[in-house]
Design a protein around this motif. Structure first.
Motif, mmCIF file in Angstrom:
data_model
loop_
_atom_site.group_PDB
_atom_site.id
_atom_site.type_symbol
_atom_site.label_atom_id
_atom_site.label_comp_id
_atom_site.label_asym_id
_atom_site.label_seq_id
_atom_site.Cartn_x
_atom_site.Cartn_y
_atom_site.Cartn_z
ATOM 1 N N LEU A 150 0.899 -1.155 0.000
ATOM 2 C CA LEU A 150 0.000 0.000 0.000
ATOM 3 C C LEU A 150 0.937 1.204 0.000
ATOM 4 O O LEU A 150 1.733 1.376 0.933
ATOM 5 C CB LEU A 150 -0.899 0.011 1.230
ATOM 6 C CG LEU A 150 -1.678 1.318 1.454
ATOM 7 C CD1 LEU A 150 -2.683 1.562 0.332
ATOM 8 C CD2 LEU A 150 -2.394 1.286 2.812
ATOM 9 N N CYS A 151 0.859 2.021 -1.048
ATOM 10 C CA CYS A 151 1.810 3.134 -1.132
ATOM 11 C C CYS A 151 1.102 4.458 -1.410
ATOM 12 O O CYS A 151 -0.007 4.487 -1.950
ATOM 13 C CB CYS A 151 2.860 2.870 -2.207
ATOM 14 S SG CYS A 151 2.201 2.789 -3.879
ATOM 15 N N VAL A 152 1.765 5.533 -1.016
ATOM 16 C CA VAL A 152 1.288 6.891 -1.312
ATOM 17 C C VAL A 152 2.384 7.610 -2.084
ATOM 18 O O VAL A 152 3.586 7.397 -1.850
ATOM 19 C CB VAL A 152 0.931 7.656 -0.020
ATOM 20 C CG1 VAL A 152 -0.311 7.044 0.629
ATOM 21 C CG2 VAL A 152 2.091 7.667 0.971
ATOM 22 N N ILE A 153 1.967 8.466 -3.038
ATOM 23 C CA ILE A 153 2.911 9.087 -3.974
ATOM 24 C C ILE A 153 2.590 10.569 -4.127
ATOM 25 O O ILE A 153 1.414 10.958 -4.150
ATOM 26 C CB ILE A 153 2.842 8.391 -5.354
ATOM 27 C CG1 ILE A 153 3.226 6.912 -5.222
ATOM 28 C CG2 ILE A 153 3.730 9.088 -6.373
ATOM 29 C CD1 ILE A 153 2.947 6.098 -6.468
ATOM 30 N N ASP A 154 3.644 11.372 -4.248
ATOM 31 C CA ASP A 154 3.467 12.821 -4.429
ATOM 32 C C ASP A 154 4.453 13.305 -5.491
ATOM 33 O O ASP A 154 5.626 12.899 -5.473
ATOM 34 C CB ASP A 154 3.723 13.534 -3.095
ATOM 35 C CG ASP A 154 3.132 14.950 -3.078
ATOM 36 O OD1 ASP A 154 3.161 15.629 -4.126
ATOM 37 O OD2 ASP A 154 2.642 15.361 -2.015
ATOM 38 N N PRO A 155 4.037 14.149 -6.418
ATOM 39 C CA PRO A 155 4.979 14.710 -7.410
ATOM 40 C C PRO A 155 5.887 15.789 -6.825
ATOM 41 O O PRO A 155 6.754 16.326 -7.521
ATOM 42 C CB PRO A 155 4.054 15.280 -8.491
ATOM 43 C CG PRO A 155 2.785 15.605 -7.776
ATOM 44 C CD PRO A 155 2.646 14.568 -6.711
ATOM 45 N N GLU A 156 5.687 16.104 -5.555
ATOM 46 C CA GLU A 156 6.541 17.075 -4.867
ATOM 47 C C GLU A 156 7.376 16.338 -3.813
ATOM 48 O O GLU A 156 6.876 15.448 -3.130
ATOM 49 C CB GLU A 156 5.690 18.156 -4.185
ATOM 50 C CG GLU A 156 4.854 18.989 -5.135
ATOM 51 C CD GLU A 156 5.698 19.834 -6.063
ATOM 52 O OE1 GLU A 156 6.836 20.215 -5.657
ATOM 53 O OE2 GLU A 156 5.250 20.120 -7.184
ATOM 54 N N LEU B 194 2.536 7.670 9.445
ATOM 55 C CA LEU B 194 3.202 6.382 9.228
ATOM 56 C C LEU B 194 2.439 5.262 9.923
ATOM 57 O O LEU B 194 2.229 4.181 9.349
ATOM 58 C CB LEU B 194 4.636 6.462 9.749
ATOM 59 C CG LEU B 194 5.484 5.201 9.569
ATOM 60 C CD1 LEU B 194 5.638 4.866 8.101
ATOM 61 C CD2 LEU B 194 6.863 5.388 10.224
ATOM 62 N N GLU B 195 2.013 5.528 11.150
ATOM 63 C CA GLU B 195 1.250 4.520 11.899
ATOM 64 C C GLU B 195 -0.066 4.195 11.186
ATOM 65 O O GLU B 195 -0.465 3.031 11.081
ATOM 66 C CB GLU B 195 0.966 5.028 13.317
ATOM 67 C CG GLU B 195 0.246 4.024 14.190
ATOM 68 C CD GLU B 195 -0.015 4.561 15.585
ATOM 69 O OE1 GLU B 195 -0.299 3.755 16.496
ATOM 70 O OE2 GLU B 195 0.044 5.799 15.776
ATOM 71 N N ALA B 196 -0.728 5.234 10.668
ATOM 72 C CA ALA B 196 -1.998 5.037 9.968
ATOM 73 C C ALA B 196 -1.799 4.252 8.672
ATOM 74 O O ALA B 196 -2.583 3.365 8.343
ATOM 75 C CB ALA B 196 -2.648 6.381 9.674
ATOM 76 N N LEU B 197 -0.730 4.559 7.920
ATOM 77 C CA LEU B 197 -0.464 3.858 6.663
ATOM 78 C C LEU B 197 -0.217 2.366 6.928
ATOM 79 O O LEU B 197 -0.725 1.502 6.190
ATOM 80 C CB LEU B 197 0.750 4.479 5.964
ATOM 81 C CG LEU B 197 1.073 3.913 4.572
ATOM 82 C CD1 LEU B 197 -0.050 4.216 3.586
ATOM 83 C CD2 LEU B 197 2.398 4.489 4.060
ATOM 84 N N GLU B 198 0.517 2.065 7.970
ATOM 85 C CA GLU B 198 0.791 0.669 8.293
ATOM 86 C C GLU B 198 -0.468 -0.053 8.767
ATOM 87 O O GLU B 198 -0.674 -1.232 8.455
ATOM 88 C CB GLU B 198 1.899 0.591 9.347
ATOM 89 C CG GLU B 198 3.251 1.048 8.774
ATOM 90 C CD GLU B 198 4.356 1.146 9.816
ATOM 91 O OE1 GLU B 198 4.038 1.057 11.033
ATOM 92 O OE2 GLU B 198 5.537 1.303 9.418
ATOM 93 N N ALA B 199 -1.327 0.661 9.493
ATOM 94 C CA ALA B 199 -2.599 0.066 9.920
ATOM 95 C C ALA B 199 -3.496 -0.224 8.718
ATOM 96 O O ALA B 199 -4.150 -1.273 8.640
ATOM 97 C CB ALA B 199 -3.314 0.988 10.901
ATOM 98 N N LEU B 200 -3.523 0.698 7.769
ATOM 99 C CA LEU B 200 -4.329 0.508 6.562
ATOM 100 C C LEU B 200 -3.791 -0.649 5.721
ATOM 101 O O LEU B 200 -4.559 -1.390 5.097
ATOM 102 C CB LEU B 200 -4.357 1.793 5.738
ATOM 103 C CG LEU B 200 -5.169 2.946 6.343
ATOM 104 C CD1 LEU B 200 -4.953 4.220 5.539
ATOM 105 C CD2 LEU B 200 -6.659 2.596 6.385
#
Length: 344
Positions: free
Chosen positions: A130-136, A146-152
Motif C-alpha cells: 500500500l503506497c502513497v505518492i506525491d509529485p513534490e 506512518l502509523e496510519a499507513l501501516e494500519a491501513l
C-alpha cells in the motif's frame, strides 16, 4: 536506475499471491476506501494497492492514477518488498540513486515522494504494497501518518483474507449442493426401485390373506397379517423417502383443494387410536369449531399428522394422554400434537 533484486523466498511469495486469486479482478469498494483514506491521511494526491507477480505490478485499487499495471523492474514497490518488516520512504526520488532516472520520475507521473508499506499474507509472504505518492518532494511522513499507513496496509491484507475465505466457502457450498442433488437423485431412484417389488409382494399377500388363493389356517392367517403389516410399514418408509427427495430437490407438488380439515384430523386420530390403545395410551381431540374450511393437500396433511401422532405414541408411557387440537389464530389454522413423553 537500479533494478530491484528478487526476494530470497520468491517462489513461496508467488505461490501465496496466486493462492489469493486476486490478480486482474474487478475493483472493489473495500480496497478503494482504503486507498482513499491513505491518500487523505498522508496528504498525497496518489495512493495505490499494488500486487507484484513475476513480471508486473498490478493495481487492485488506485487514487489519482489511471494505469492498470506497470513493469515490475520499473516499480518502486519491487524495492519496498525486499524489506517486508518496514515501510520504505523515499523523500525525493531525484536524489535517490535507485530511482533518479526511472521513467516514473523523469517522465509521466514525475514521482518525487514515495512511501510504501508491504502487504503481508498470514504465512508472512509479502504480496505487494500500500503506497502513497506525491509529485513534490517531502521530508517524509509524521509518526501518526506512518502509523496510519501501516494500519491501513494490515486492513488490506485482512480484506484479502476475507475475500479468499468467502471464495473458498462459496466453492464448498457449491460442492455440497452438488452432492446434495446427487443424494436426492439416488434416494429417488432407490425408493422407486424398492416400491415396485414391495407393491407386488403386498398385492400377493393380500390375495392370500383374503383366501382368494385358498383357505388359510389360523396360524397362516396370523403370519399373513404380519407380512401385510410389515409391507405397509416398508411402503410407508419408501414413500417418506420419496417425499424427502422431492422436498429437498424442490419438486414436491401440492394438490391444494378447498376442504374441511376437521374430518381429516378426526379420521387420523381414530386410526391411530387402535395403536395407542394397545399401549394403554389415550388420544384426545379438540377443536374450537365444528368446521374449519381451508385450502390444503389432504393427503400430505394426513402424512404429517400421522407421523406426529405415531411418534407421540412411540415415546409416551402407558396410561398417558396425547392431546391433538386445532384452532384458528388470525388467518391461520394451528394444529398441535402434545404428549407427555420425555421430549428431545
Amino acid at each position: 536506475m537500479i533494478t530491484p533484486a528478487l526476494p530470497a523466498n520468491e517462489a513461496e511469495r508467488l505461490e501465496a499471491l496466486h493462492r489469493n486469486d486476486i490478480m486482474d479482478t474487478v475493483p472493489e469498494r473495500e480496497y478503494d476506501d482504503i486507498t482513499l483514506l491513505a491518500s487523505r491521511i498522508c496528504g498525497t494526491p496518489m495512493a495505490l494497492v499494488g500486487l507484484i507477480d513475476d513480471r508486473r505490478q498490478w493495481f487492485k485499487s488506485k487514487v489519482g492514477f489511471e494505469g492498470e499495471e506497470t513493469r515490475r523492474d520499473l516499480t518502486f514497490c519491487a524495492h519496498a518488498i525486499l524489506k517486508p518488516e518496514e515501510t520504505m520512504v523515499v523523500p525525493d526520488a531525484l536524489q535517490d540513486k535507485r530511482f533518479f532516472d526511472n521513467p516514473s520520475v523523469t517522465d509521466g507521473l514525475k514521482v518525487r515522494f514515495y512511501a510504501g508499506t508491504p502487504l503481508m499474507s498470514p504465512d508472512q509472504q509479502v504480496l505487494g504494497t500500500l503506497c502513497v505518492i506525491d509529485p513534490e518532494p517531502r521530508k517524509g511522513l509524521d509518526p501518526a501518518q506512518l502509523e496510519a499507513l501501516e494500519a491501513l496496509a494490515r486492513e488490506v491484507t485482512t480484506q484479502m483474507e476475507l475475500r479468499l475465505a468467502k471464495k473458498t466457502l462459496a466453492e464448498k457450498n457449491a460442492d455440497l449442493e452438488k452432492l446434495n442433488a446427487q443424494k436426492n437423485q439416488f434416494i429417488g431412484m432407490a425408493a422407486h426401485d424398492l416400491r415396485n417389488p414391495l407393491q407386488v409382494v403386498s398385492g400377493y399377500s393380500k390375495l392370500l390373506s383374503n383366501n382368494l388363493l385358498g383357505a388359510l389356517s389360523a396360524d397362516q392367517g396370523k403370519v399373513m397379517e404380519s407380512i401385510n403389516r410389515n409391507c405397509e410399514l416398508v411402503l410407508k418408509l419408501v414413500d417418506d423417502l420419496l417425499a424427502i427427495s422431492k422436498i429437498e430437490s424442490g419438486e414436491l407438488q401440492l394438490d391444494l383443494q378447498a376442504a374441511d380439515i376437521i374430518p381429516v384430523l378426526r379420521k387420523n386420530v381414530e386410526l391411530n387410536g387402535f395403536l395407542a390403545e394397545s399401549k394403554r395410551i389415550r388420544i384426545s381431540f379438540g377443536a374450537d369449531s365444528e368446521s374449519l374450511p381451508v385450502r390444503m393437500d389432504a393427503f400430505k396433511i394426513e402424512q404429517v399428522l400421522n407421523n406426529l401422532i405415531q411418534n407421540a405414541v412411540k415415546f409416551s408411557h402407558p396410561d398417558k394422554t396425547i392431546d391433538v387440537r386445532t384452532e384458528k389464530k388470525g388467518g391461520m389454522i394451528v394444529v398441535s400434537v402434545k404428549d407427555e413423553g420425555q421430549g428431545i
